[in-house]
Design an enzyme around this catalytic site. Sequence first.
Site, PDB file in Angstrom:
ATOM      1  N   GLY A  14       0.782  -1.238   0.000  1.00  0.00           N
ATOM      2  CA  GLY A  14       0.000   0.000   0.000  1.00  0.00           C
ATOM      3  C   GLY A  14       0.810   1.282   0.000  1.00  0.00           C
ATOM      4  N   ASN A  16       1.786   3.063  -2.529  1.00  0.00           N
ATOM      5  CA  ASN A  16       1.180   4.020  -3.466  1.00  0.00           C
ATOM      6  C   ASN A  16      -0.113   4.596  -2.890  1.00  0.00           C
ATOM      7  OD1 ASN A  16       2.594   4.298  -6.229  1.00  0.00           O
ATOM      8  ND2 ASN A  16       2.806   2.131  -5.722  1.00  0.00           N
ATOM      9  N   MET A  94      -3.494  -7.448  -7.314  1.00  0.00           N
ATOM     10  CA  MET A  94      -2.837  -8.558  -7.999  1.00  0.00           C
ATOM     11  C   MET A  94      -3.779  -9.473  -8.766  1.00  0.00           C
ATOM     12  SD  MET A  94       0.238  -7.804  -7.466  1.00  0.00           S
ATOM     13  CE  MET A  94       1.167  -9.243  -7.955  1.00  0.00           C
ATOM     14  N   ARG A  95      -4.902  -8.951  -9.232  1.00  0.00           N
ATOM     15  CA  ARG A  95      -5.828  -9.785 -10.010  1.00  0.00           C
ATOM     16  C   ARG A  95      -6.251  -9.055 -11.287  1.00  0.00           C
ATOM     17  NH1 ARG A  95      -8.115 -14.006  -6.793  1.00  0.00           N
ATOM     18  NH2 ARG A  95      -7.205 -13.843  -4.708  1.00  0.00           N
ATOM     19  N   HIS A 113       2.326   0.592 -12.999  1.00  0.00           N
ATOM     20  CA  HIS A 113       3.147  -0.597 -13.220  1.00  0.00           C
ATOM     21  C   HIS A 113       4.627  -0.192 -13.210  1.00  0.00           C
ATOM     22  CE1 HIS A 113       4.231  -4.549 -14.676  1.00  0.00           C
ATOM     23  NE2 HIS A 113       5.027  -3.964 -15.551  1.00  0.00           N
TER      24      HIS A 113
HETATM   25  C1  GRF Z   1       3.873  -1.119  -7.320  1.00  0.00           C
HETATM   26  O1  GRF Z   1       5.239  -1.291  -7.614  1.00  0.00           O
HETATM   27  C2  GRF Z   1       3.054  -1.051  -8.573  1.00  0.00           C
HETATM   28  O2  GRF Z   1       3.771  -0.556  -9.655  1.00  0.00           O
HETATM   29  C3  GRF Z   1       2.665  -2.480  -8.823  1.00  0.00           C
HETATM   30  O3  GRF Z   1       2.504  -3.035  -7.544  1.00  0.00           O
HETATM   31  C4  GRF Z   1       3.313  -2.340  -6.611  1.00  0.00           C
HETATM   32  C5  GRF Z   1       2.452  -1.965  -5.454  1.00  0.00           C
HETATM   33  O4  GRF Z   1       3.198  -1.439  -4.405  1.00  0.00           O
HETATM   34  N1  GRF Z   1       1.479  -2.554  -9.622  1.00  0.00           N
HETATM   35  P1  GRF Z   1       2.485  -0.809  -3.147  1.00  0.00           P
HETATM   36  O5  GRF Z   1       1.550  -1.852  -2.571  1.00  0.00           O
HETATM   37  O6  GRF Z   1       1.770   0.417  -3.612  1.00  0.00           O
HETATM   38  O7  GRF Z   1       3.605  -0.489  -2.209  1.00  0.00           O
END
Ligand code: GRF
Length: 197
Positions: A14, A16, A94-95, A113
């Site tokens: 989490g 981001n 992740m889905r 991504h």
């Molecule tokens: C990030 O690196 C994003 O690019 C990818 O999954 C990761 C999530 O990281 N889709 P976080 O859970 O936000 O730390």
Amino acid sequence: MKRLGLGILGSGKGSNCRAILESIRTGTLSAEARVVLSDVLDAPILEIAREFAIPNAYFPPGQFRTRLEPNAEAELVQMLRDAEVDLVVLAGFMRVLKSPILEAFPRRIINIHPSLLPKFPGLEAWKQALDAGETVTGCTVHYVDEKIDHGDLIAQREVPILPNDSAESLHARIQIAEHELYPAVIEKLCRENDRVR
Ligand code: GRF
């Protein structure tokens, strides 16, 4: 100006989500986080939502590993609608999403991504870039479609690959770029949305 309502979906750490919520708190992002949802019961992203006092919930994904069961996806759509979400923000979710949610939120679902798409979709994209001998990689925000890490690109940020980089050091540097890029892109979408209203 009516604030764009965000629904943030994530399965893990989490970071981001935290960057987005901090940008809202400091006023650099003029959106409203309406709900944070996770397919993982004890995902740290839910803890972050609680820290920021954002409504949050776990939703059971069903029996599949890489996608949601159709009734789970319908349930997710309902939760997002109930929370009056305008824009669905994937933050480490992740889905793969399928038609029920894609049709419910057309061009209203975005993802971040850790590579310069279309290069290196899929898992551990930073490691793929390192193993391929690239000197530059980065991160991409894009609209979500039925394919993995695919869909129209919205914005990218380059990150150099340094001679001594390990997978961990490179990933950490990409995440710093992600935490700047994602809130900035959402702010831009908010402004564009405001103009067309
Ligand atoms: C990030 O690196 C994003 O690019 C990818 O999954 C990761 C999530 O990281 N889709 P976080 O859970 O936000 O730390």
